[in-house]
Design an enzyme around this catalytic site. Structure first.
Site, PDB file in Angstrom:
ATOM      1  N   GLY A 112       0.831  -1.200   0.000  1.00 22.62           N
ATOM      2  CA  GLY A 112       0.000   0.000   0.000  1.00 22.62           C
ATOM      3  C   GLY A 112       0.858   1.239   0.000  1.00 22.62           C
ATOM      4  N   SER A 113       0.296   2.316   0.500  1.00 23.41           N
ATOM      5  CA  SER A 113       0.992   3.602   0.438  1.00 23.41           C
ATOM      6  C   SER A 113       2.056   3.707   1.531  1.00 23.41           C
ATOM      7  CB  SER A 113      -0.027   4.725   0.602  1.00 23.41           C
ATOM      8  OG  SER A 113      -0.637   4.606   1.863  1.00 23.41           O
ATOM      9  N   GLY A 164       2.006   2.188   5.279  1.00 19.89           N
ATOM     10  CA  GLY A 164       3.044   1.168   5.467  1.00 19.89           C
ATOM     11  C   GLY A 164       3.921   1.494   6.664  1.00 19.89           C
ATOM     12  N   GLU A 173       5.448  -3.487   1.015  1.00 22.93           N
ATOM     13  CA  GLU A 173       5.769  -3.032  -0.346  1.00 22.93           C
ATOM     14  C   GLU A 173       5.012  -1.739  -0.562  1.00 22.93           C
ATOM     15  OE1 GLU A 173       8.076  -3.950  -2.059  1.00 22.93           O
ATOM     16  OE2 GLU A 173       8.568  -5.830  -1.075  1.00 22.93           O
ATOM     17  N   GLN A 205      -9.127   9.714  -5.831  1.00 15.50           N
ATOM     18  CA  GLN A 205      -7.873   9.590  -6.573  1.00 15.50           C
ATOM     19  C   GLN A 205      -7.839  10.588  -7.724  1.00 15.50           C
ATOM     20  OE1 GLN A 205      -5.110   7.556  -5.809  1.00 15.50           O
ATOM     21  NE2 GLN A 205      -4.142   8.774  -7.405  1.00 15.50           N
ATOM     22  N   GLU A 257       4.679  10.432  -5.000  1.00 15.09           N
ATOM     23  CA  GLU A 257       3.912   9.507  -5.825  1.00 15.09           C
ATOM     24  C   GLU A 257       2.502  10.060  -6.070  1.00 15.09           C
ATOM     25  OE1 GLU A 257       2.456   5.777  -4.091  1.00 15.09           O
ATOM     26  OE2 GLU A 257       3.441   4.776  -5.770  1.00 15.09           O
TER      27      GLU A 257
END
Ligand code: NDP
Length: 479
Positions: A222-223, A227, A244, A325, A377
């Protein structure tokens, strides 16, 4: 299709009802589903804990047969499930089919790994001693996944967890419940014993802490911020964790590149999956010698791309996953402008016959690699372009970002390719291929802060899902 929570081998239908929307057409919802509670997580963990010793004792070949059955069904239903994924997540049918096939192959791969979990036998350092090094399951694994790859990420976590004798409590993203129901239904019909695999639905912020408290290990994708919170919580309890996280992959377009190939690599790397991939080529670093020719062709490719309803076969780029998003993507385009970036193409919200979240893929020219658009990101169809005089400068720009997930170069110069490979900070490097869309039989994951803990996939997965045991046997009769 069954839906709800799956705990201790039973489907449960209680909790708050939440709508599952179709990002291509908000007037075509997929239905409602239930969010569970912390008590459900605790029940799922208890069921998984009770089932774990029995599952670990099941013969490897029997575990393999179960995983193979799931893999077979995924492959057989690729078309149908690809369409379901397109409807639920917004990736194109073609991408959805590809992801289902990949998920099936991952189950097959780990079916094979169940019987390949070899250890080591070695003489000890003392007379009459021998040592065996074997690998044991960790116990109960909490699996937390995002929405962008709603079948393949669960597959590459759940298949190895089960293959090596662990039991699972799975918490998928709230945006893609149907993909989780399908996988759970398949595992149930494939014969997974009660408690070995459990599904809990709901908001991660509410359920996450109970999952972390109850499980022996957490595998998370995830983000970065989420994380980091998961890693901190597991570290506090000294639990195994694998995270990850995000990426900001640099793709270098070298002066010797094969231009048409480089354009397609950049287009697919940046915009396929609607740019919603951790490994997306979101920074394109172009050497001056080819800059004009490359940008002309890339902008034309973007303008010609077919953006639309994910279920239409001709669509190349589907909608963004949801309004939140989409707002984030548009926000970053504005931020880039205020930081001096120039939008070369795309970036506008598109009208389509259906009420969805359509955004024209956006390319932004920037001169400052420190700008937020080059460092943070976005996770959407938004890429920036940076200029470099030579390969040294291009590599320096590619490495000048705190993420370290993937990177790539388009070149026909072997020395440039090898120089890039050896000097890139990223954990995964591609040459003449997009930085996204990688294979499942080799290690996958990033260096911190793009990743934390053991890598995923391939035989590397064993590092996380198993614990070593070294057994000493003394046959000398004395000490
Ligand atoms: P999020 O971090 O928002 O969510 C990921 C998962 O974590 C979801 O299931 C979410 O639940 C859950 N979650 C949220 N809060 C907590 C918490 N406090 N404790 C435990 N779990 C929690 O990521 P997105 O779903 O938005 O996915 C996009 C991100 O995933 C991007 O940053 C992308 O880079 C990354 N990603 C990384 C990959 C990699 O391998 N490196 C691959 C693919 C994506 P819910 O949403 O249901 O509330």
């Amino acid at each position: 299709m069954a839906s709800g929570l799956f705990i201790g081998g039973r489907w449960l239908d209680h909790g708050t009802r939440v709508a599952n929307i179709n990002p291509s057409d908000t007037l075509d919802p997929l239905g409602d589903y239930n969010w569970g509670t912390v008590a459900d997580v605790e029940a799922a963990v208890a069921a998984a804990r009770a089932a774990q010793p029995g599952w670990a004792a099941v013969l490897p070949e029997a575990r393999a047969r179960l995983l193979r059955r799931v893999g077979d069904e995924l492959l057989a239903r690729a078309d149908e499930l690809g369409r379901l994924m397109a409807r639920e997540q917004g990736k194109t049918v073609r991408e959805g089919r590809g992801e289902v096939i990949r998920s099936g192959e991952i189950f097959h791969f780990f079916a094979g790994e169940t019987v390949r979990n070899h250890g080591v036998f070695t003489p000890g350092l003392r007379e009459g001693f021998t040592i065996t090094v074997s690998q044991e399951p960790v116990g109960v694994i909490g699996v937390i996944t995002p929405w962008n790859l709603p079948l393949s990420i669960p597959a590459w976590k759940i298949a190895p967890a089960l293959a090596y004798g662990n039991t699972v409590v799975f918490k998928p993203s709230e945006l893609t419940p149907d993909c989780a129901f399908v996988l759970t239904d398949m595992l149930e019909r494939a014969g997974v014993p009660a408690g070995v695999f459990n599904l809990v639905m709901g908001n991660g912020r509410d359920l996450g802490p109970a999952l972390i408290d109850g499980c022996d290990a957490i595998t998370f994708t995830g983000s970065g911020p989420t994380g980091a919170a998961v890693v901190a919580a597991t570290a506090g309890q000294m639990k195994k964790v694998q995270a990850e996280l995000g990426g900001k992959s640099g793709l270098v377009i070298d002066k010797t590149c094969e231009l048409d190939l480089a354009v397609e690599v950049a287009f697919q790397g940046a915009f396929h999956g609607t740019g919603q991939r951790c490994t997306a080529s979101s920074r394109i670093i172009v050497l001056d010698a080819v800059r004009d020719a490359f940008l002309d062709k890339l902008l034309k490719r973007m303008a010609d791309s077919r953006i639309g309803h994910a279920l239409e076969e001709a669509t190349e780029i589907g909608p963004v996953v949801d309004q939140r998003q989409l707002d984030k993507d548009l926000g970053y385009i504005d931020i880039a402008r205020t930081e001096g970036g120039e939008v070369l193409g795309g970036g506008s919200v598109l009208e389509r016959p259906h009420a969805g979240f359509y955004l024209a893929p956006c390319l932004i020219a920037t001169t400052n690699n420190g700008a937020r658009i080059n460092q943070e990101e976005v996770f959407g169809p938004v890429a920036s372009v940076l200029a470099a005089h030579d390969l040294d400068e291009a590599i320096a720009i590619a490495n000048d970002v705190h993420y370290a997930l993937s990177s790539g170069i388009c070149t026909t110069d072997l020395i440039a390719a090898e120089t890039f490979r050896s000097r890139s900070r990223a954990a995964m490097v591609t040459v003449n291929a997009p930085t996204a869309g990688l294979d499942f039989h080799v290690p996958f994951g990033g260096r911190a802060p793009s990743g934390y803990g053991p890598r995923e996939q391939g035989i590397a997965a064993r590092e996380f899902y198993c614990e070593y045991k070294s057994t000493y046997v003394n046959v000398s009769g004395h000490l």
